[in-house]
Each structure stands twice: as C-alpha cells, then as structure tokens.
Design an enzyme around this catalytic site. Structure first.
Site, PDB file in Angstrom:
ATOM      1  N   THR A   1       0.840  -1.200   0.000  1.00  0.00           N
ATOM      2  CA  THR A   1       0.000   0.000   0.000  1.00  0.00           C
ATOM      3  C   THR A   1       0.874   1.249   0.000  1.00  0.00           C
ATOM      4  O   THR A   1       2.020   1.220   0.486  1.00  0.00           O
ATOM      5  CB  THR A   1      -0.915   0.025   1.231  1.00  0.00           C
ATOM      6  OG1 THR A   1      -1.579   1.286   1.323  1.00  0.00           O
ATOM      7  CG2 THR A   1      -0.138  -0.198   2.517  1.00  0.00           C
ATOM      8  N   ASP A   2       0.316   2.344  -0.520  1.00  0.00           N
ATOM      9  CA  ASP A   2       1.037   3.616  -0.456  1.00  0.00           C
ATOM     10  C   ASP A   2       1.160   4.122   0.970  1.00  0.00           C
ATOM     11  O   ASP A   2       2.000   4.979   1.272  1.00  0.00           O
ATOM     12  CB  ASP A   2       0.356   4.675  -1.330  1.00  0.00           C
ATOM     13  CG  ASP A   2      -1.112   4.930  -0.973  1.00  0.00           C
ATOM     14  OD1 ASP A   2      -1.649   4.242  -0.083  1.00  0.00           O
ATOM     15  OD2 ASP A   2      -1.720   5.814  -1.608  1.00  0.00           O
ATOM     16  N   GLU A   3       0.356   3.576   1.884  1.00  0.00           N
ATOM     17  CA  GLU A   3       0.361   4.068   3.259  1.00  0.00           C
ATOM     18  C   GLU A   3       1.635   3.729   4.020  1.00  0.00           C
ATOM     19  O   GLU A   3       1.897   4.311   5.081  1.00  0.00           O
ATOM     20  CB  GLU A   3      -0.865   3.546   4.012  1.00  0.00           C
ATOM     21  CG  GLU A   3      -2.181   4.018   3.403  1.00  0.00           C
ATOM     22  CD  GLU A   3      -3.379   3.739   4.277  1.00  0.00           C
ATOM     23  OE1 GLU A   3      -3.238   3.802   5.520  1.00  0.00           O
ATOM     24  OE2 GLU A   3      -4.460   3.459   3.727  1.00  0.00           O
TER      25      GLU A   3
ATOM     26  N   TYR B   1      -2.370  -0.267  10.923  1.00  0.00           N
ATOM     27  CA  TYR B   1      -2.547  -0.901   9.607  1.00  0.00           C
ATOM     28  C   TYR B   1      -1.307  -0.720   8.746  1.00  0.00           C
ATOM     29  O   TYR B   1      -0.719  -1.697   8.252  1.00  0.00           O
ATOM     30  CB  TYR B   1      -3.765  -0.325   8.884  1.00  0.00           C
ATOM     31  CG  TYR B   1      -3.747  -0.632   7.405  1.00  0.00           C
ATOM     32  CD1 TYR B   1      -3.792  -1.957   6.947  1.00  0.00           C
ATOM     33  CD2 TYR B   1      -3.646   0.383   6.448  1.00  0.00           C
ATOM     34  CE1 TYR B   1      -3.742  -2.245   5.590  1.00  0.00           C
ATOM     35  CE2 TYR B   1      -3.600   0.095   5.102  1.00  0.00           C
ATOM     36  CZ  TYR B   1      -3.645  -1.217   4.672  1.00  0.00           C
ATOM     37  OH  TYR B   1      -3.583  -1.502   3.330  1.00  0.00           O
TER      38      TYR B   1
ATOM     39  N   LYS C   1       1.588  -3.491   7.332  1.00  0.00           N
ATOM     40  CA  LYS C   1       1.929  -3.697   5.918  1.00  0.00           C
ATOM     41  C   LYS C   1       3.410  -3.416   5.659  1.00  0.00           C
ATOM     42  O   LYS C   1       4.063  -4.122   4.889  1.00  0.00           O
ATOM     43  CB  LYS C   1       1.050  -2.811   5.035  1.00  0.00           C
ATOM     44  CG  LYS C   1      -0.432  -3.138   5.083  1.00  0.00           C
ATOM     45  CD  LYS C   1      -0.741  -4.517   4.531  1.00  0.00           C
ATOM     46  CE  LYS C   1      -0.684  -4.548   3.008  1.00  0.00           C
ATOM     47  NZ  LYS C   1      -1.156  -5.850   2.461  1.00  0.00           N
TER      48      LYS C   1
END
Length: 321
Positions: A126-128, A150, A154
């Site tokens: 994810t970009d997060e 979260y 990741k």
C-alpha cells in the site's frame, strides 16, 4: 505463452476478485484462498467457479496464518489482509496476526520448496507504508514511515519479504497501489460508505475537516498495472502503482453528493456531511512517483470523474449491507 498456475490469497475480496477474473480471462489456472471474513464477497465464489474452465479455478477456505501446504504454483499473489485503518486502531493485534504473521507463514511455505520450485511471492502492499507525503511524491527507495497499526503491519510485511529474499533467496515482487475504487468494494471505504449513508438519509462522516488528500486508482487500472509488473517487471523489485487523480476527501464527497442527487441535492452540502470525526494517526497526504512502472509502459487510463458518477449510480441501485 506459458500458462501460469497462480495462488491468490484473499481471492474473494474487492481487489483480489478482480485480479482472479483477469487471470482466468488469460487462461491461467487459479488456486483461490480466502478466510471469508466480513469483507469477503461469497457471491463471487459462485461466479468465479462458473466462468472458469474445467478445473481452472480451485478454492480453499483457509486462514493464511494456518496454511500448511502450498501447491506447485508459479506465483503466490497475496491480497489477504486486514485493511481498514479504523479497525486497526481498535484492534491492532488482529492486524499483526494477519498482515505480519500471516505473511511470515506464507514466506515459510515458499521457502520450503526446492529452489527451482519456489514461486514468486507477489505482495500487495500500500502507499500508506510511506506515511505522510508532504512535498515530492514517494519513490520505491524512500524510507517507510507508517503512521498507524494498519500501515505499520503492511510495512512490516514488506520488510519480512526483503529479509526472506536476502537470507533464503525467496523471489518476490512488491506492489504498492494507491487508493483503489470500483464495483465490489466493501462499504467501510469512502465512496460506497458515502453513497450508503446518503441513501439512508444520514450525514456522511468525514475525518477532520476533509482536507486530507488521497490519490485514486480504479481497480481495473490497478489489475492492468499488476499484470504489467508480473509480466515485465524485474524480479526482486518494488513497484509503486499510483493513480492519476489526487483530491481532498471533502472534494470527493462533494462530487459523490452531486452525482447521487443528479446535481440537485435537497439540502446544502454542509447539512449532508458531518466533519471533524477524529481518526488518530491520520496521514494528511499520500503521493507516489510512477517513474519505475511508467518505464514498463503502464499508466492508469480511467477518468476519475466519469468513473465516480457511474460508481455512485451502481451503489445507489445496489444496496450493500
């Protein structure tokens, strides 16, 4: 062209099910694996089994943390994850269990194969993991600075993959997409959630003042980008898959309201939304560089405003519990 055999974890989720359809359309054999949590779409299972050719789709209900066997496959594409940030704030341990320990178990299953039989581990990240992108868009070589449980889980999974590659020579490709949207998304995500609230006559909840910015990528563009990375991307590499439309959350909700009421909302916009809902650990902006994947010849082609209007109509006409 080589007819690939692919294991897809999280195959009944939003992004995973779209990817499985694309694999079957190519004539690949797919082993789908899903724990069938609240966000799974059980109806997709019947659809995938129906559209697949004889023995082209095989399904196993399983938790990736508890899997003990891996068939002989060319690719292991891991979509299985807990993904909703609010849930991660309430129950971080569950996110670590699936997103970290589950990935570690999958890596061990790959490592258990003979070197020449190891499938490429394709991780949907994810970009997060980059955290706030204030300033220049993040590149694949930038440090990871996750802001909530979260994104931390990741990022930890990405690090495990790099470690298992360095130590055990597990082959990998890590893909980091931006915010996906499209048909089939669970209504905890912004677009279907906003439509659901409007349909029920409730004000749409918005984090903070709505100024946080996200980049949007249609799920079909994402699948095309993922396929491009699988086909032409370098082995043992990381690829950002950013969308082409960046907007503040408040702007997106305003466009949703406009589309839902066909340009004639019954009340002022301010009465249809509820702002200043607090999400701790909130990132103000996500933005990624597309330079690496662009060299493969991929870019998103869907126009966000056009797709949003179609998607709002779809969710308005198809209530999702």
């Amino acid at each position: 062209m080589h007819r690939r055999v692919v294991a897809v974890t999280g195959c009944l989720g939003f992004m995973g099910s779209h990817f499985v359809r694309a694999c079957l359309a190519r004539g690949w054999k797919v082993w789908g694996i899903d724990k069938m949590t609240y966000a799974a779409r059980p109806g997709v299972l019947e659809e995938l089994s129906r559209v697949a050719g004889h023995d082209d789709f095989h399904f196993t209900k399983a938790d990736i943390l508890e899997m003990q066997h891996l068939f002989e496959v060319d690719l292991l594409v891991n979509f299985a994850a807990e993904t909703h940030v609010d849930n991660s704030i309430m129950d971080p341990a569950n996110f670590v269990r699936t997103n970290v320990d589950g990935v570690q178990n999958l890596l061990e299953l790959v490592r258990g194969k003979n070197n020449y039989e190891m499938p490429t581990f394709v991780q949907i990240s994810t970009d997060e993991v980059y955290g706030d992108a204030v300033g220049a868009p993040r590149t694949e070589d930038d440090p990871l600075r996750p802001s909530n449980p979260y994104s931390a889980s990741k990022a930890a999974a990405d690090m495990l993959i790099l470690g298992w590659h360095r130590t055990f020579d597990v082959p990998y490709k890590i893909v980091r997409p931006s915010n996906n949207y499209g048909v089939g998304q669970y209504p905890e995500k912004l677009i279907p959630k906003a439509v659901k609230y409007l349909g029920l006559g409730k004000p749409v909840p918005i984090h903070g003042d709505g100024s946080t910015s996200r980049t949007w990528l249609h799920v079909e563009d994402f699948v095309a980008g993922l396929m491009k990375v699988i086909d032409d991307g370098a082995e043992n590499a990381i690829y950002n898959l950013p969308g082409a439309h960046e907007a503040k959350n408040l702007e997106v909700v305003r466009a949703i309201v406009d589309a839902f009421f066909d340009g004639a909302p019954p009340r002022p916009f301010e009465e249809l939304v509820k702002t200043h809902y607090v999400r701790i650990g909130e990132d103000v902006r996500y933005a990624m560089s597309n330079a690496r994947v662009a060299r493969l010849g991929w870019k998103p082609v869907r126009v966000f405003d056009d797709e949003l209007r179609k998607l709002v109509r779809h969710f308005r006409e198809n209530f999702v519990w």
